[in-house]
Every structure is written in structure tokens, then in C-alpha cells.
Design a protein around this motif. Sequence first.
Motif, mmCIF file in Angstrom:
data_model
loop_
_atom_site.group_PDB
_atom_site.id
_atom_site.type_symbol
_atom_site.label_atom_id
_atom_site.label_comp_id
_atom_site.label_asym_id
_atom_site.label_seq_id
_atom_site.Cartn_x
_atom_site.Cartn_y
_atom_site.Cartn_z
ATOM 1 N N ALA A 111 0.870 -1.183 0.000
ATOM 2 C CA ALA A 111 0.000 0.000 0.000
ATOM 3 C C ALA A 111 0.904 1.229 0.000
ATOM 4 O O ALA A 111 1.994 1.203 0.575
ATOM 5 C CB ALA A 111 -0.907 0.009 1.231
ATOM 6 N N ARG A 112 0.446 2.274 -0.657
ATOM 7 C CA ARG A 112 1.303 3.461 -0.760
ATOM 8 C C ARG A 112 0.618 4.667 -0.127
ATOM 9 O O ARG A 112 -0.615 4.758 -0.096
ATOM 10 C CB ARG A 112 1.697 3.731 -2.206
ATOM 11 C CG ARG A 112 0.554 3.789 -3.174
ATOM 12 C CD ARG A 112 1.035 3.867 -4.633
ATOM 13 N NE ARG A 112 -0.065 3.585 -5.530
ATOM 14 C CZ ARG A 112 -1.055 4.436 -5.798
ATOM 15 N NH1 ARG A 112 -1.060 5.637 -5.242
ATOM 16 N NH2 ARG A 112 -2.038 4.094 -6.612
ATOM 17 N N PRO A 120 7.001 9.678 -1.343
ATOM 18 C CA PRO A 120 6.202 8.460 -1.473
ATOM 19 C C PRO A 120 6.759 7.332 -0.588
ATOM 20 O O PRO A 120 7.959 7.026 -0.628
ATOM 21 C CB PRO A 120 6.333 8.108 -2.966
ATOM 22 C CG PRO A 120 6.690 9.401 -3.631
ATOM 23 C CD PRO A 120 7.576 10.097 -2.629
ATOM 24 N N LEU A 121 5.876 6.765 0.209
ATOM 25 C CA LEU A 121 6.250 5.638 1.071
ATOM 26 C C LEU A 121 5.430 4.421 0.665
ATOM 27 O O LEU A 121 4.281 4.553 0.234
ATOM 28 C CB LEU A 121 5.990 5.969 2.543
ATOM 29 C CG LEU A 121 6.695 7.200 3.097
ATOM 30 C CD1 LEU A 121 6.322 7.400 4.560
ATOM 31 C CD2 LEU A 121 8.214 7.086 2.954
ATOM 32 N N GLU A 122 6.030 3.256 0.795
ATOM 33 C CA GLU A 122 5.342 2.016 0.443
ATOM 34 C C GLU A 122 5.400 1.067 1.634
ATOM 35 O O GLU A 122 6.478 0.817 2.195
ATOM 36 C CB GLU A 122 6.007 1.402 -0.791
ATOM 37 C CG GLU A 122 5.891 2.320 -2.017
ATOM 38 C CD GLU A 122 6.700 1.890 -3.216
ATOM 39 O OE1 GLU A 122 6.720 2.655 -4.199
ATOM 40 O OE2 GLU A 122 7.316 0.807 -3.170
ATOM 41 N N LEU A 123 4.247 0.569 2.027
ATOM 42 C CA LEU A 123 4.155 -0.406 3.114
ATOM 43 C C LEU A 123 3.950 -1.763 2.469
ATOM 44 O O LEU A 123 3.169 -1.889 1.525
ATOM 45 C CB LEU A 123 2.967 -0.071 4.011
ATOM 46 C CG LEU A 123 2.879 1.386 4.455
ATOM 47 C CD1 LEU A 123 1.542 1.651 5.125
ATOM 48 C CD2 LEU A 123 4.028 1.704 5.397
ATOM 49 N N TYR A 124 4.636 -2.774 2.953
ATOM 50 C CA TYR A 124 4.538 -4.072 2.290
ATOM 51 C C TYR A 124 4.892 -5.179 3.274
ATOM 52 O O TYR A 124 5.381 -4.932 4.381
ATOM 53 C CB TYR A 124 5.475 -4.137 1.070
ATOM 54 C CG TYR A 124 6.949 -4.154 1.435
ATOM 55 C CD1 TYR A 124 7.650 -2.973 1.639
ATOM 56 C CD2 TYR A 124 7.625 -5.366 1.628
ATOM 57 C CE1 TYR A 124 8.989 -2.988 2.002
ATOM 58 C CE2 TYR A 124 8.962 -5.392 1.989
ATOM 59 C CZ TYR A 124 9.635 -4.202 2.172
ATOM 60 O OH TYR A 124 10.960 -4.216 2.544
ATOM 61 N N TYR A 125 4.654 -6.409 2.818
ATOM 62 C CA TYR A 125 5.242 -7.570 3.497
ATOM 63 C C TYR A 125 5.565 -8.591 2.411
ATOM 64 O O TYR A 125 5.070 -8.514 1.287
ATOM 65 C CB TYR A 125 4.279 -8.161 4.545
ATOM 66 C CG TYR A 125 3.073 -8.850 3.974
ATOM 67 C CD1 TYR A 125 1.929 -8.128 3.663
ATOM 68 C CD2 TYR A 125 3.077 -10.220 3.717
ATOM 69 C CE1 TYR A 125 0.819 -8.746 3.115
ATOM 70 C CE2 TYR A 125 1.972 -10.843 3.169
ATOM 71 C CZ TYR A 125 0.844 -10.093 2.869
ATOM 72 O OH TYR A 125 -0.246 -10.697 2.311
ATOM 73 N N GLY A 126 6.380 -9.559 2.761
ATOM 74 C CA GLY A 126 6.691 -10.635 1.830
ATOM 75 C C GLY A 126 7.586 -10.247 0.675
ATOM 76 O O GLY A 126 7.227 -10.473 -0.486
ATOM 77 N N PRO A 127 8.770 -9.676 0.941
ATOM 78 C CA PRO A 127 9.677 -9.388 -0.171
ATOM 79 C C PRO A 127 10.237 -10.678 -0.767
ATOM 80 O O PRO A 127 10.389 -11.681 -0.059
ATOM 81 C CB PRO A 127 10.796 -8.576 0.499
ATOM 82 C CG PRO A 127 10.829 -9.087 1.905
ATOM 83 C CD PRO A 127 9.375 -9.362 2.251
ATOM 84 N N ARG A 128 10.514 -10.649 -2.054
ATOM 85 C CA ARG A 128 11.116 -11.831 -2.676
ATOM 86 C C ARG A 128 12.544 -12.003 -2.177
ATOM 87 O O ARG A 128 13.311 -11.037 -2.108
ATOM 88 C CB ARG A 128 11.119 -11.674 -4.193
ATOM 89 C CG ARG A 128 11.688 -12.896 -4.921
ATOM 90 C CD ARG A 128 11.261 -12.920 -6.370
ATOM 91 N NE ARG A 128 9.813 -12.873 -6.454
ATOM 92 C CZ ARG A 128 9.134 -12.102 -7.324
ATOM 93 N NH1 ARG A 128 9.775 -11.344 -8.164
ATOM 94 N NH2 ARG A 128 7.808 -12.105 -7.329
ATOM 95 N N ILE A 129 12.868 -13.223 -1.792
ATOM 96 C CA ILE A 129 14.260 -13.528 -1.444
ATOM 97 C C ILE A 129 14.780 -14.590 -2.404
ATOM 98 O O ILE A 129 14.012 -15.406 -2.927
ATOM 99 C CB ILE A 129 14.412 -13.973 0.030
ATOM 100 C CG1 ILE A 129 13.616 -15.242 0.316
ATOM 101 C CG2 ILE A 129 13.996 -12.851 0.969
ATOM 102 C CD1 ILE A 129 13.945 -15.847 1.674
#
Length: 300
Positions: A111-112, A120-129
Motif C-alpha cells: 500500500a502506498r 512516497p512511502l510504500e508499506l509491504y510484506y513478503g519481499p522476494r528472497i
Amino acid sequence: MNDARNETAGVGALGYIGIGVSSPEKWAEFGNLLGLMPGAPGTDGSIRYRMDDQAWRIALHPDSSDDCLYAGFDCGTSAGFEAVLVRIAQAGITATRDGDLAHVRGVMELARLVDPDGVPLELYYGPRIVPEQPFRSPQALSGFMTGANGFGHMIVNASDPAASLAFYVDVLGLSLSDRILFEAAPGVVIPLVFLHCNERHHSIAIAPKMPGSKRVHHLMFEVPGINDVGLALDRVTAAGLEISATLGRHSNDHMISFYVRTPSGFEVEYGCAGLAVDRATWTVSDHASISIWGHKREHI
Ligand SMILES: [Fe+2]
């Protein structure tokens, strides 16, 4: 500022950053000197760098801004992400879910929103590793100090520091670490406020915006040991880059670091031995000096 905040409902780490760069070629050399590993390019045309198993931490977008284009905060889990969105909505601020952007960034959900200065800030979870493609620094560097503490820290130049402090603490859920009243010149005192959201002493710090200053004053990358810092200092010095602050140790987070000017004009702090914050026992302090020793500068 609300001291009765819910510690569990805030963002978890400063996970990635996007930067607009007018000279990708100079940044390629700069990234190499700092030991960043080139990653797979973004589908949005960005040039991406790795610091660990995460697919990318730093994205460079060729444009003329030479400044931060966006910063991403990792919320850890789906539940953490939803809790932060609830917190933001309760503050009367709109965050927009964006599945297309999540796909571009390589995260599960995103979500931004913007901070009080329009960053601009971005909230997230689950980055690709990508552990199947092991991190290998182009320099003799075992890795960066990242993980749950994020890629490092960012100092934002705020046009209204009180508004930015309220936003990052009350809305995003970071906690006050301490403050430095930095005497930039005789009688000229600049308040710097430091905020944490994990064990890293600060993920965000807020400085008052000066005329003409960029969104970001500096980014910090932390490495395992003093030899990693010294070897990087030797490399950037030999390459003729501007050392904007000499080797020194900060009074608040105890980081032993130097500052180097990026090809975009803002700075990168490169250091080791930063203090780990225990959020259960941390108490706030106030400092009158930015460093115990060193960090000598010709320009603020
Ligand atoms: Fe710093």
C-alpha cells in the motif's frame, strides 16, 4: 506525539529505497566501491542492487531528480501489514493498496502513501528472497547488517519537523530513540530526531529542511566490522570521491562511520558497530554533540 502507541502495530523495518539518478554509470562504480551486488533489473527499468538474500534493496531509476523517489517499510506479516493500515486509517490518512506496484516491487502486498513532505512511502510484506542466488559482494565483504533491521537508515529533510515527527511516530508507529541538538555554527543549533522500529538505533531520522536541500540527507549502510569500513574508505578515497565527513563515532548510536558523497549529491554513511536497541528497556536521551570523535566536515 502519543506515547501510548501500540508498539506491535507499527512498521517493522526500512526495507528498500528507490532513487532517481541522473548518472547510472557513476552509480554503478559507486555501488561497486561500496560492495553492493548487482541484482536482476526491475520490470520498471530500474537498476537493482542487493545487500543480502533479498532480491533487491536499492533501486536506481534513471531520471534527473537525484533524490529519493520512494522508500519501502516492511511490515513483516500479513497481520502486521493490516494492523499498520488500520492504524493509518484511524489517523485519518489514506493508504492505497496497489497490487500492480506490489508485483513490480516483488512483494506479496503493498500500500502506498506519502509523508508530510510528499515523499512516497510504500508499506509491504513478503519481499522476494533469492537464496538460490547467494549474495556475493564485488568486494571482500561478507555481507551487510540487514535482516529484520532493514537495509540501513535514512535521514529525511523535513520542511515541518514537528509534523514529520508526528507522522512517523503516531501514524507509522516508529519510536523515539533520542535527539541531538547539533551546533552547526556558533549559535546555530539544528535539532535532529532519531526514530527506531526494530533493534537498529534509527531507521529514520528527521532533520530540518534547508533551502535547496533534497528529500534525503543521507542513507546509511552498516557492515560487520571496522576493517570493512576502513577498506571501503580506502577504496572511495583512491577513487577520488568526496569524503563529506571523516571517520568518526556518533554520540547516540555509537556507529563508527565515514560519509561519502553519492553521484546524486546526497551522502551515504558507511559504518559498523551501531548500537542495538532493546525496545523493552530503551529510555530516551538528549545529546549536545553529534559525535564522540571525528566526523569532521567542511559542509553541513
Ligand atoms: Fe546516519
